[in-house]
Write an enzyme that holds these catalytic residues in place. Structure first.
Site, PDB file in Angstrom:
ATOM      1  N   LYS A  23       0.930  -1.238   0.165  1.00  0.00           N
ATOM      2  CA  LYS A  23       0.161   0.191   0.431  1.00  0.00           C
ATOM      3  C   LYS A  23       0.662   1.642  -0.163  1.00  0.00           C
ATOM      4  O   LYS A  23       0.427   2.335  -0.967  1.00  0.00           O
ATOM      5  CB  LYS A  23      -0.821  -0.155   1.363  1.00  0.00           C
ATOM      6  CG  LYS A  23      -2.045   0.768   1.603  1.00  0.00           C
ATOM      7  CD  LYS A  23      -3.190   0.816   2.482  1.00  0.00           C
ATOM      8  CE  LYS A  23      -3.534  -1.200   2.397  1.00  0.00           C
ATOM      9  NZ  LYS A  23      -4.211  -1.130   3.502  1.00  0.00           N
ATOM     10  N   ARG A  93      -3.138   2.796   8.416  1.00  0.00           N
ATOM     11  CA  ARG A  93      -3.733   1.373   7.543  1.00  0.00           C
ATOM     12  C   ARG A  93      -2.332   0.598   7.958  1.00  0.00           C
ATOM     13  O   ARG A  93      -1.098   1.162   7.294  1.00  0.00           O
ATOM     14  CB  ARG A  93      -4.611   1.676   6.430  1.00  0.00           C
ATOM     15  CG  ARG A  93      -5.324   2.481   7.312  1.00  0.00           C
ATOM     16  CD  ARG A  93      -5.610   3.376   4.803  1.00  0.00           C
ATOM     17  NE  ARG A  93      -6.725   2.752   4.132  1.00  0.00           N
ATOM     18  CZ  ARG A  93      -6.713   2.588   2.522  1.00  0.00           C
ATOM     19  NH1 ARG A  93      -6.268   3.088   2.048  1.00  0.00           N
ATOM     20  NH2 ARG A  93      -7.750   1.670   2.875  1.00  0.00           N
ATOM     21  N   GLY A 102      -6.219 -10.556   7.223  1.00  0.00           N
ATOM     22  CA  GLY A 102      -6.542 -11.388   8.683  1.00  0.00           C
ATOM     23  C   GLY A 102      -5.531  -9.795   9.812  1.00  0.00           C
ATOM     24  O   GLY A 102      -5.629 -10.436  10.714  1.00  0.00           O
ATOM     25  N   MET A 104      -4.872  -5.906  10.962  1.00  0.00           N
ATOM     26  CA  MET A 104      -5.547  -5.010  11.109  1.00  0.00           C
ATOM     27  C   MET A 104      -5.461  -4.420   9.475  1.00  0.00           C
ATOM     28  O   MET A 104      -4.725  -4.053   9.084  1.00  0.00           O
ATOM     29  CB  MET A 104      -5.132  -4.165  11.807  1.00  0.00           C
ATOM     30  CG  MET A 104      -5.807  -3.029  12.051  1.00  0.00           C
ATOM     31  SD  MET A 104      -4.763  -1.467  13.263  1.00  0.00           S
ATOM     32  CE  MET A 104      -4.994  -0.779  11.657  1.00  0.00           C
ATOM     33  N   ARG A 337      -3.433  -0.806  -6.540  1.00  0.00           N
ATOM     34  CA  ARG A 337      -3.175  -2.137  -6.057  1.00  0.00           C
ATOM     35  C   ARG A 337      -3.069  -2.869  -7.354  1.00  0.00           C
ATOM     36  O   ARG A 337      -4.158  -3.289  -8.277  1.00  0.00           O
ATOM     37  CB  ARG A 337      -3.446  -2.920  -4.892  1.00  0.00           C
ATOM     38  CG  ARG A 337      -4.729  -3.383  -4.887  1.00  0.00           C
ATOM     39  CD  ARG A 337      -4.834  -4.013  -3.335  1.00  0.00           C
ATOM     40  NE  ARG A 337      -6.356  -4.566  -3.392  1.00  0.00           N
ATOM     41  CZ  ARG A 337      -6.287  -4.925  -1.526  1.00  0.00           C
ATOM     42  NH1 ARG A 337      -5.750  -5.189  -1.298  1.00  0.00           N
ATOM     43  NH2 ARG A 337      -7.599  -4.727  -2.070  1.00  0.00           N
ATOM     44  N   HIS A 455      -5.218 -44.471  -6.156  1.00  0.00           N
ATOM     45  CA  HIS A 455      -5.740 -45.296  -7.315  1.00  0.00           C
ATOM     46  C   HIS A 455      -6.643 -44.520  -7.893  1.00  0.00           C
ATOM     47  O   HIS A 455      -6.549 -43.693  -9.182  1.00  0.00           O
ATOM     48  CB  HIS A 455      -5.935 -46.597  -6.816  1.00  0.00           C
ATOM     49  CG  HIS A 455      -6.879 -46.792  -8.275  1.00  0.00           C
ATOM     50  ND1 HIS A 455      -8.043 -46.646  -8.745  1.00  0.00           N
ATOM     51  CD2 HIS A 455      -6.192 -47.626  -9.250  1.00  0.00           C
ATOM     52  CE1 HIS A 455      -8.437 -47.670  -9.698  1.00  0.00           C
ATOM     53  NE2 HIS A 455      -7.517 -47.859  -9.771  1.00  0.00           N
ATOM     54  N   SER A 764      11.473 -43.815 -19.077  1.00  0.00           N
ATOM     55  CA  SER A 764      10.733 -42.444 -18.718  1.00  0.00           C
ATOM     56  C   SER A 764      10.970 -42.877 -17.422  1.00  0.00           C
ATOM     57  O   SER A 764      10.532 -44.368 -16.792  1.00  0.00           O
ATOM     58  CB  SER A 764       9.613 -43.128 -19.661  1.00  0.00           C
ATOM     59  OG  SER A 764       8.550 -42.593 -18.882  1.00  0.00           O
ATOM     60  N   CYS A 831       7.402 -39.299 -16.755  1.00  0.00           N
ATOM     61  CA  CYS A 831       5.213 -39.802 -16.978  1.00  0.00           C
ATOM     62  C   CYS A 831       4.866 -39.967 -15.229  1.00  0.00           C
ATOM     63  O   CYS A 831       3.561 -41.079 -15.350  1.00  0.00           O
ATOM     64  CB  CYS A 831       5.225 -41.381 -17.968  1.00  0.00           C
ATOM     65  SG  CYS A 831       6.077 -42.374 -17.291  1.00  0.00           S
ATOM     66  N   TYR A 851      10.471 -34.615 -22.892  1.00  0.00           N
ATOM     67  CA  TYR A 851       9.635 -34.843 -23.157  1.00  0.00           C
ATOM     68  C   TYR A 851       9.226 -34.699 -21.083  1.00  0.00           C
ATOM     69  O   TYR A 851       9.686 -35.655 -20.330  1.00  0.00           O
ATOM     70  CB  TYR A 851       8.613 -35.410 -23.318  1.00  0.00           C
ATOM     71  CG  TYR A 851       8.984 -36.936 -23.297  1.00  0.00           C
ATOM     72  CD1 TYR A 851       8.228 -37.917 -22.571  1.00  0.00           C
ATOM     73  CD2 TYR A 851       9.324 -37.806 -23.958  1.00  0.00           C
ATOM     74  CE1 TYR A 851       7.537 -38.708 -22.241  1.00  0.00           C
ATOM     75  CE2 TYR A 851       9.449 -38.564 -23.626  1.00  0.00           C
ATOM     76  CZ  TYR A 851       8.824 -39.768 -22.710  1.00  0.00           C
ATOM     77  OH  TYR A 851       8.297 -41.085 -22.864  1.00  0.00           O
TER      78      TYR A 851
HETATM   79  C1  PEP Z   1       4.787 -44.268 -12.298  1.00  0.00           C
HETATM   80  O1  PEP Z   1       5.882 -44.884 -10.947  1.00  0.00           O
HETATM   81  O2  PEP Z   1       6.330 -43.018 -11.915  1.00  0.00           O
HETATM   82  C2  PEP Z   1       4.654 -45.036 -12.903  1.00  0.00           C
HETATM   83  C3  PEP Z   1       4.514 -43.631 -13.971  1.00  0.00           C
HETATM   84  O3  PEP Z   1       3.877 -45.350 -13.164  1.00  0.00           O
HETATM   85  P1  PEP Z   1       2.434 -45.937 -12.103  1.00  0.00           P
HETATM   86  O4  PEP Z   1       2.301 -44.777 -11.372  1.00  0.00           O
HETATM   87  O5  PEP Z   1       1.574 -46.529 -13.036  1.00  0.00           O
HETATM   88  O6  PEP Z   1       3.129 -46.706 -11.076  1.00  0.00           O
END
Ligand code: PEP
Ligand code: MG
Length: 874
Positions: A23, A93, A102, A104, A337, A455, A764, A831, A851
């Site tokens: 401010k 202020r 939260g 003053m 702001r 899961h 991967s 992945c 990737y």
């Molecule tokens: C992992 O373990 O990161 C993976 C991609 O395989 P999953 O989650 O199927 O075990």
């Protein structure tokens, strides 16, 4: 030289946020832009820290500097602080570097007392205004500085209004106000145990101390913990000479944004009140008017305000949120702001500001919080309806979005209800692969157990489906088909609503709104694509997911988990026969039944993906997940396999594992049941070869082996894979190329990556398992203590959500280095769930992976984060 604890507005600038607070820095900036800002001073955040060091007392040096600067304000305004005839009144202020609800907030009209109120009345020829200012001050000062509940004052005010039949505060006469002041002072003594302080210096120091003390009130501490804000940065205090919006019909006050903060549309958006002080607008006592109505009431002021809003936005190069007051026909700016906004507005504003040459594309990309894109990719609740509803429980925000439906406790019941046209929420203790169909058909998923990579959470995110996981506020009884929350029983068929972005559960129906991807969103994503180095693939194992991912801009599939295809209701029977049969030929017969279905799955996915790369991972789940559960299932199986029921039960029992996550899964399963490997390779190769012919394209299948820890495991399987693949090629007279690679998800694989890379085309990184095995935290159980670990500051974040760069990350970097040593051409991707996490993506960019692969609905998040990683590097 002495420390400088206090700054005049004209001595500061917007760059001095950490010293002057947000401010204060912006008031300084506006002053230097020659905008009409009432004069004022800022006591620095350093003074706040000094206050705490000095046992919560203002040091003499600080107090001296405050008075010196107030003197300068007196000269500037021609008024005197504490003067009876012509008093200088100020607002006080708080203002930290990061705005913090939260703490003053505001005290107005400070400096007024029994004597100067008369002076003010005479000077302004407006007794009503003077008394109104005084009664407001007593109330605000009592509330903010001495914690006297506001309602104690409000009761008296309401009594007078009721007795005299007034609708509005503005109808109070000066006599009413005089009476009110006397009563307020009595309330003050009764509640605070001291007389209302008449000395303005005393008022001022008490107010400043209250601001500093509010830095460490419980609400402020909780907020800082929640948003990881440093507890030591302190707050500044701004003292500004008052301008009055409550001086009659030519005065007023309001707030406005330079663009609409919900949609981003470019027009002045805000509201104001005539004859009011700031808190009236915020408190909602009177209904404010839309800002455009100011044009007809005070056209000159309106035009001036439009001009100032334009200057500020151009200067800050961002949408501004401003406060203003009009005193007897003169406009004053009290705050500006950067305005908070929705994701939709953020994107529209960023894109339009590039088109207006206000910012460049890099800046536009950096301004969007990748996580906020979730808001645009899932249905969300109608905010007004949600605000009115009270949550009944809170779990983990496992997959964003909003869902409303009737609850069912088994996948079967959920499917049945959904097929009959009901909207369904699947409630389970935890889900397993067999629940897939129920999860697919449900609007949302609620589980009482499991963490962010359970899961339910992983699958729901993959589907872009709302999920609240690990909600231990509820007790789920799947047999009785009820859950219990706060001693209340909620039964099958009742409606609930889930907010997967906040992890909240509501009773009943909350209206939802569908997501829309606007043209601006697309534009911004394309700009991001021009900057990023990382490719973005997706984790998809159904044609529907693959298509969704392509629509969001995925450049390939980084992980197709084939176990999903085994759990399909129509296939599980053959799979069970295969697992439980005693001899290879029975097993091969069972696999024969599965082969055409699996091949067809792959063909559909290949057709959607075209020449984009597709990595198919061979089967990975723990063996016991295939087993039949109910007596009925076992009996049917025994009949079909023509074997004794008890023998079959025994066989099933013998497959039970104590620690399935470290058990017979991944490549271990593929090695001991090599028939599965052969069947899957056949399905992959035949599918690819057929689609190449049908679509006249070249596909290079990428075959991925899970859970390798020892190069010999890969070597063993690679021989089988090559042999089978070559066989299929011969049969089909095809010269298709294919790649064989492996997941790197076992720590031993990381530190022996030089050996593994010699026989792998790609790696991967499976960071879910790698995190599990590096930390020794069970993926499915860690949710139970990670919250505590965060509270106790042992962990900053859940390592299953955001990669642990120090431990897991260094294993990954070691593997990259070793892998490249023996195979300079090796392709590297990730992945695990971290592939869709912005912070982790920065790390993967730096680790020089090729990737990241993430669930379809996170593809835009990953595209943006990968671009931000490059821009930040620069
Ligand atoms: C992992 O373990 O990161 C993976 C991609 O395989 P999953 O989650 O199927 O075990
Ligand atoms: Mg894994």
């Amino acid at each position: 030289m002495n420390n400088k604890w206090v700054y005049l507005f004209k001595e500061g600038s917007k760059e001095m946020k950490s010293l002057l607070g947000g401010k204060g820095a912006n008031l300084a900036e506006m002053t230097n832009l020659d905008l009409p800002v009432p004069g004022g001073i800022t006591i620095t955040t350093k003074a706040c820290n000094e206050f705490y060091k000095n046992n919560k007392k203002l040091s003499e040096e600080i107090v001296e500097q405050i008075y010196e600067h107030i003197k300068i304000l007196e000269i500037e305004t021609g008024k005197r602080f504490g003067d009876i005839e012509n008093p200088l009144l100020v607002s006080v202020r708080s203002g930290a570097a990061i705005s913090m609800p939260g703490m003053m907030d505001t005290i107005l009209n400070l400096g007024i007392n029994d004597k100067s109120v008369i002076g003010l009345a005479n000077k302004t020829q407006n007794k009503r205004f003077a008394f109104d200012s005084y009664r407001r001050f007593i109330q605000m000062f009592g509330d903010v500085v001495l914690s006297i509940p506001k309602y104690k004052f409000d009761y008296v005010l309401d009594d007078i209004k009721e007795n005299k039949n007034y609708q509005n505060d503005t109808e109070l006469t000066k006599e009413d106000l005089e009476e009110l002041i006397e009563t307020y002072k009595k309330i003050f003594v009764k509640e605070a145990g001291i007389e209302f302080p008449q000395n303005p210096n005393e008022q001022l120091l008490m107010a400043i101390e209250a601001v500093f003390n509010s830095w460490n009130n419980t609400r402020a501490i909780t907020y800082r913990n929640l948003y990881n804000i440093d507890h030591n940065i302190g707050t500044a205090v701004n003292i500004q000479s008052m301008v009055f919006g409550n001086m009659g019909a030519t005065s007023g006050t309001g707030v406005a944004f330079t663009r609409n903060p919900s949609t981003g549309e470019k027009y002045l958006y805000g509201e104001f009140l005539i004859n009011a002080q700031g808190e009236d607008v915020v408190a909602g006592i009177r209904t404010p008017l839309q800002i455009y109505k100011l044009e007809s009431i005070m056209p000159d002021i309106y035009n001036q305000f439009i001009e100032i809003a334009g200057i500020l936005e151009k200067h800050y190069k961002d949408m501004q949120d401003m406060e203003f007051t009009i005193e007897q026909g003169k406009l004053y700016m009290l705050q500006t702001r950067t305005g908070k906004r929705t994701a939709e507005a953020a994107i529209r504003i960023a894109v339009e500001m590039v088109n207006e040459n206000l910012i460049d594309k890099q800046e536009a990309i950096m301004r969007i919080d990748p996580k906020s894109l979730d808001q645009l990719l899932h249905p969300t609740f109608d905010l007004d309806t949600q605000r009115k509803a009270k949550p009944i429980a809170k779990g983990l925000p496992a997959s964003p979005g909003a869902a409303t439906g009737k609850i069912y406790f088994t996948a079967g019941d959920a499917v049945k209800a959904a097929k009959s046209g009901e909207k369904v929420i699947l409630v389970r203790k935890e889900t397993s692969p067999e629940d897939i169909e129920g999860m697919t058909m449900a609007e949302g998923i609620l589980t009482s157990r499991g963490g962010m990579t359970s899961h339910a959470a992983v699958v729901a995110r993959g589907m872009g489906k709302c999920c609240v996981a690990g909600c231990d506020d509820i007790y789920v009884d799947e047999e009785l088909k009820i859950f219990i929350v706060n001693n209340e029983k909620i039964s099958e068929g009742s409606y609930i609503s889930l907010d997967g972005s906040l992890g909240l559960i509501y009773n009943g129906v909350i209206k939802t709104v569908e997501p829309g991807i606007s043209g601006n969103f697309n534009t911004l994503m394309k700009w991001a694509d021009d900057f990023r180095r990382l490719s973005i693939r997706t984790n998809a194992d159904t044609p529907k997911d693959a298509q969704a991912a392509i629509n969001f801009g995925a450049e390939g599939i980084g992980l197709c988990r084939t176990e999903h295809m085994f759990f399909d209701e129509s296939r599980i029977f053959s799979v069970r026969k295969m697992i439980l049969s005693d001899n290879i030929s029975d097993r091969e017969n069972a696999l024969e039944e599965i082969l055409p279905m699996q091949k067809n799955d792959f063909k559909e996915i290949y057709k959607i993906m075209g020449i984009k790369p597709v990595t198919i991972r061979l089967l990975d789940p723990p063996l016991h997940e295939f087993l039949p559960h109910t007596d009925d299932e076992i009996k049917k199986l025994a009949d079909s396999m023509n074997i004794n029921l008890y023998l079959l039960k025994e066989k099933a029992n013998s497959l039970h594992e104590f620690n399935p996550m470290l058990g017979h899964r991944g490549c271990r399963l593929l090695i001991t049941y090599s028939e599965i490997t052969k069947m899957q390779i056949r399905a992959i190769m035949e599918a690819a070869i057929e689609v190449c012919k049908e679509e006249n394209i070249d596909i290079t299948p990428e075959i991925m082996v899970p859970l390798i820890g020892n190069v010999k495991e890969l070597k063993y399987l690679k021989d089988i894979i090559v042999e089978t693949a070559e066989k299929v090629k011969n049969e089909k007279s095809s010269n298709i190329k294919y790649l064989i690679g492996t997941m790197i998800e076992v720590p031993r694989a990381c530190v022996t990556s030089n050996e593994i890379a010699e026989i792998a085309d790609f790696f991967s990184y499976g960071t879910n398992d790698l995190t599990q095995m590096t930390y020794g935290f069970s993926r499915d159980d860690a949710g139970k203590f990670i919250g505590d670990y965060k509270d106790f500051k042992i962990l900053d974040s859940d390592p299953f959500q955001s990669i642990d760069t120090v431990g897991v990350g260094s294993l990954l970097k070691t593997s990259v280095k070793l892998g490249k040593q023996t195979n300079s051409k090796i392709k590297l991707g990730i992945c695990g769930e971290h592939g869709g996490d912005p912070e982790s993506i920065k790390f993967f960019n730096e680790a020089l992976l090729d990737y990241v692969s993430c669930s379809p609905y996170r593809v835009p998040v990953a595209r943006l984060s990968a671009a931000q990683a490059i821009i930040q590097e620069r």
